[in-house]
Every structure is written in C-alpha cells, then in structure tokens.
Write an enzyme that holds these catalytic residues in place. Structure first.
Site, PDB file in Angstrom:
ATOM      1  N   LYS A 107     -70.705  28.564  48.055  1.00  0.00           N
ATOM      2  CA  LYS A 107     -70.330  28.042  46.725  1.00  0.00           C
ATOM      3  C   LYS A 107     -71.533  27.298  46.179  1.00  0.00           C
ATOM      4  O   LYS A 107     -72.356  26.774  46.937  1.00  0.00           O
ATOM      5  CB  LYS A 107     -69.145  27.079  46.846  1.00  0.00           C
ATOM      6  CG  LYS A 107     -68.298  27.007  45.592  1.00  0.00           C
ATOM      7  CD  LYS A 107     -67.427  28.235  45.484  1.00  0.00           C
ATOM      8  CE  LYS A 107     -66.450  28.234  44.369  1.00  0.00           C
ATOM      9  NZ  LYS A 107     -65.468  29.306  44.473  1.00  0.00           N
ATOM     10  N   GLY A 219     -48.554  28.811  34.321  1.00  0.00           N
ATOM     11  CA  GLY A 219     -49.858  29.208  33.786  1.00  0.00           C
ATOM     12  C   GLY A 219     -49.729  30.472  32.959  1.00  0.00           C
ATOM     13  O   GLY A 219     -48.762  31.244  33.107  1.00  0.00           O
ATOM     14  N   GLY A 221     -53.057  32.099  32.092  1.00  0.00           N
ATOM     15  CA  GLY A 221     -54.476  32.448  31.975  1.00  0.00           C
ATOM     16  C   GLY A 221     -54.724  33.793  32.627  1.00  0.00           C
ATOM     17  O   GLY A 221     -53.827  34.624  32.732  1.00  0.00           O
ATOM     18  N   ASN A 222     -55.945  33.986  33.098  1.00  0.00           N
ATOM     19  CA  ASN A 222     -56.336  35.285  33.637  1.00  0.00           C
ATOM     20  C   ASN A 222     -55.399  35.770  34.742  1.00  0.00           C
ATOM     21  O   ASN A 222     -54.896  36.895  34.694  1.00  0.00           O
ATOM     22  CB  ASN A 222     -57.787  35.213  34.138  1.00  0.00           C
ATOM     23  CG  ASN A 222     -58.198  36.476  34.868  1.00  0.00           C
ATOM     24  OD1 ASN A 222     -58.187  36.529  36.082  1.00  0.00           O
ATOM     25  ND2 ASN A 222     -58.515  37.518  34.116  1.00  0.00           N
TER      26      ASN A 222
END
Ligand code: NAD
Length: 428
Positions: A107, A219, A221-222
């Site tokens: 990351k 949610g 979103g994507n």
C-alpha cells in the site's frame, strides 16, 4: 479524558496474532508476518502553481511478497499515516492470498488533499512519488493501483514517469489505468459483481434460491451499484440502498418495497454515490433515516459503504429473517457485533474475501498488460467468477469441516498460504 486514538495497524496485528495462535505459527514466522518486510517514507518536493515549493510526504509499504509482487493502491489523503498504510498493506497480503492470486500485499500514500491541488500539482506529486520509488516498484516486484482520492489519470501519469525513467513500455507496472491505455474491461463492475458471486454461492450452500431473496444494501457507490445490478439480474429483489448526504451531513436510506431499479437511481446519483432526495421521492422512494437499511425484513444484508457500520449498538436491530451478511465494504463489522452475529448463526462472507473482486480484476489487468493482449469484458468477468467461486468454496469448506466462523476460516487459509510460501523459500 484522553482516549487512545484508533490505530489500524495495531488492529491488523491483533487480528493476525489471533490467527497465529489458532494455527500454532512458530515464533520466527510470526515475527516476519506481523510486520511489513519493507517500508519507504520519502519527501516529494513540488513547484506549486504560485511559484512556491512545497514538500509532500510519500509512503510505500510492502508487507509481504513471498507469493508474488506486492500489490496495493496509493491513497491521497490529508490524514494519511504510516500506520494506516502498514495496516492496509497487511490486509492486502491476506486478501490476495485468500483468493489465491500470485501477489503479495502493499500500500502507498501521500499526505495531501487533492481538493486543494490543481491538476498540474497532482501530476507533479504523482511523478515525484515515482521518481522516489522507481527502483523499488515495477511489474516484477510491486504493482500499485488507485485507491482513496486517486484515479486512472493519476495511474497514467505514474506509468508515464516510470516508463521515462526505465526507457521502455511497462504496462504491467500499475493497474487501474484508463481502458484503452492499458486498463481492463470489467474493472468498474468487478468488486460489486465479485461480492454477488460469493453471495450466490453462499445462498446455494444454504439451500436458498437467490431469486426468492430480498437484499438491503448500505451505500450506493461503485461497489453497491454493481452489486445491486447483478443481484437483480440473478432474479433477486433489492428494497433499500443508502448514502451519505453531503448537504445535510447525515446518511439516508432509500426504500422501495416493490423493488428498486438501480438504473433509475443512478440517473439521480452524483459521482460520489449521493442520491438526490427530492428526485427520489418523486420516483416513489421512501426516504428513511440512515440506519434503516440494517433493520429491514430481508434475507440478505450488504454493507457496502464504509467501515465501522454494524456495531454493538445496532447489531440487535438486524431482523430475525436475515440469513446472510456479505461485507462489500472494508471493515464494516466491529468485533463486538461479530460475536452477536456468530451467536445468532447469521452467515458472514468476510470483507477480504467478499470484496476481493477488485484486486482480482487488477491482477487480470496486470496479466493482460504483461502479455500486451487484452480480453473482452465477458472473458474478464467469467474468469472473475471462477476465482471468486473457488475462493468462497475453499473458505466455506474449511469453516464447515473445522466448525470455524467464516472470518476465522478465511484468515486461517490466507495466513497459512503466506506462511508456507515464506517457509518454502527458506525465509524462516
Ligand atoms: P464509493 O465512494 O464509490 O461509494 C461509497 C458509498 O457509501 C456512497 O454511496 C456514499 O454516499 C456512501 N456512504 C458513505 N458514508 C456513508 C454512511 N455513513 N452511511 C451510508 N452510506 C454512506 O466507494 P466504493 O468504491 O463503493 O467502496 C465502498 C467500500 O468498499 C469501501 O469500504 C471500500 O474500501 C470498499 N472496497 C471498494 C473496492 C472497489 O473496487 N471500489 C474494492 C474493495 C473494497
């Protein structure tokens, strides 16, 4: 009162310690796996648009690369910390391992807020990050991707800088590139579809027909948009989604008990997954308080928004009819809530398995880039289905055989695979 701040890396290490005890891991392997193998912290000087110089701080953490090149996103965030990056890199190792793709965990990040930076300044940060890391990342050792507040354009600038430095074309160096510039078809759908592939398998094992099930989703979103779409395509009904309202600074649940239509809702949703309340009401949606999604009389709950959403405080609001929770988001369930869910016998598909469709498709993008040969969308999504289904079956078989909670079974498989790779290589 001086409350100790939440430290995600301490949480990641505590989770690992618990599994290490379950599988009786030896001391050296424990030492190796509870800390990142390599960490980089560096300065990125940038000439700002007003002519001044500003120095940003960048990070890259490679938690473990015994099973393959490190893989993980680069986040742009004003509150980025090295410990957050360490935790996320650790979780990437387990995620790639549980779906059995030949990649490790990494990351990265930069402490910055893109809202306050011009495109030119953002490009300079991307190129600066690569100049500092160019010798330590690449298709054979560490493959970055977009994450919080980074996007395909940032990835393309990073790729370009990498290729300038190394003097060649290396499309497999980074994923999440724009389609047509090395990006993979199917990546947009991958996480939401991957979640539903695992939900489909879980319901099948439980003897339930998806077409007879109703879901409530947090949610929009994507992840949620594509999960809702596939759930409906497979015959199921979705009655609720929810979102954060930027104007009111609270969340709302949008309900249509006859079943909602994601295409209709997407037409009134902003790019950040926020739904227009007034327009939704006109389309016949009830607008309810933000946590209403959790108390619906449905078989399937899909938290697909943010972390820390099913907690000790609201877990008992989950309706008695709920049979399955599929964690689309990262870390939506607290350990306290987890205990109650396990006691109630609700089946959980844990986050690092349920939402691994994204990284699996990134892996496909890397493979396509390395071959310089790009697949059709159906081929990508077909291969994704095979991977997600196999990963789900392995975890659920182990959970059944050893009477483990699904989350623990997923951890046991993931950690065991990485530990074995380290041992087989002679590292410990
Ligand atoms: P997104 O930003 O596209 O959408 C997030 C949605 O959650 C939005 O609709 C937003 O309004 C809503 N939301 C935010 N706060 C909320 C709250 N308090 N209550 C209710 N709704 C709220 O994000 P995404 O890409 O869909 O990611 C969702 C989750 O899935 C995150 O935890 C992310 O880390 C995880 N995830 C995403 C991917 C991916 O490929 N996109 C991969 C793995 C994991």
């Amino acid at each position: 009162m001086n409350k100790k701040a939440f430290n995600p890396f301490e949480m990641a290490q505590a989770q690992f310690d618990k599994v290490a005890d379950v599988i009786n891991l030896d001391a050296a392997t424990r030492d190796l796996l509870r800390n990142p193998i390599r960490e980089y912290s560096f300065a990125i000087p940038v000439r700002m648009d007003d002519g001044t110089m500003k120095v940003f701080r960048g990070f890259r953490v490679q938690h473990n690369d015994a099973r393959g090149p490190a893989k993980g996103g680069i986040r742009f965030h004003p509150h980025e910390t090295l410990d957050t990056v360490r935790a996320l890199a650790t979780w990437m190792t387990w995620k790639c391992s549980v779906v059995d793709i030949p990649l490790g965990g990494g990351k990265g990040g930069v402490i910055c807020d893109p809202h306050n930076l011009s495109q030119h300044e953002q490009q300079a940060i991307c190129r600066g990050w690569i100049r500092q890391m160019a010798k330590n990342v690449g298709p054979v050792n560490d493959v970055p991707a977009p994450d919080v507040m980074t996007n395909p354009q940032h990835m393309l600038w990073m790729l370009d800088e990498f290729e300038v430095i190394h003097g060649g074309r290396y499309p497999g160096f980074i994923t999440g590139k724009p389609v047509g510039m090395g990006g993979s078809l199917g990546r947009t759908e991958a996480t939401g579809f991957g979640l539903i592939f695992t939900v489909r398998e879980a319901l099948r094992e439980m003897g339930l027909k998806l077409a007879d099930c109703t879901a409530s989703v947090q949610g929009f979103g994507n992840v949620s948009q594509y999960a809702v779409r596939l759930f409906r395509q497979l015959g199921g009904k979705v009655t609720c989604v929810s979102c954060w309202d930027q104007e009111d600074q609270v969340s709302y649940t949008f309900r249509k008990t006859s079943g909602l239509d994601p295409d209709e809702l997407m037409g009134i949703t902003d790019p950040f997954g926020g739904i227009d309340k007034a327009k939704a009401r006109k389309l016949g949606y009830e607008v309810l308080p933000g946590d209403a999604w959790i108390e619906q009389e449905v078989e399937v709950l899909l938290p697909a928004a943010i972390e820390n959403q099913i907690t000790g405080e609201n877990v008992n609001k989950i309706h008695g009819k709920v049979k399955l929770i599929g964690e689309g988001a990262n870390g939506p369930t607290t350990p306290e809530a987890d205990k109650v869910i396990a006691e109630r016998g609700i089946f959980v598909i844990p986050d690092f398995l349920a939402n691994a469709g994204g990284v699996t498709c990134s892996y496909f993008e890397q493979v396509q880039g390395n071959m310089n040969y790009y697949w059709e969308r159906d081929e990508v999504l077909g291969k994704l289905d095979v991977k997600m289904t196999a990963a789900f079956s392995a975890v659920s078989d182990l959970a059944r055989k050893q009477k483990l909670y699904m989350r623990d079974a997923a951890y046991v498989i993931a950690v065991n695979r990485v530990a074995k790779a380290c041992k087989d290589r002679g590292w410990v």
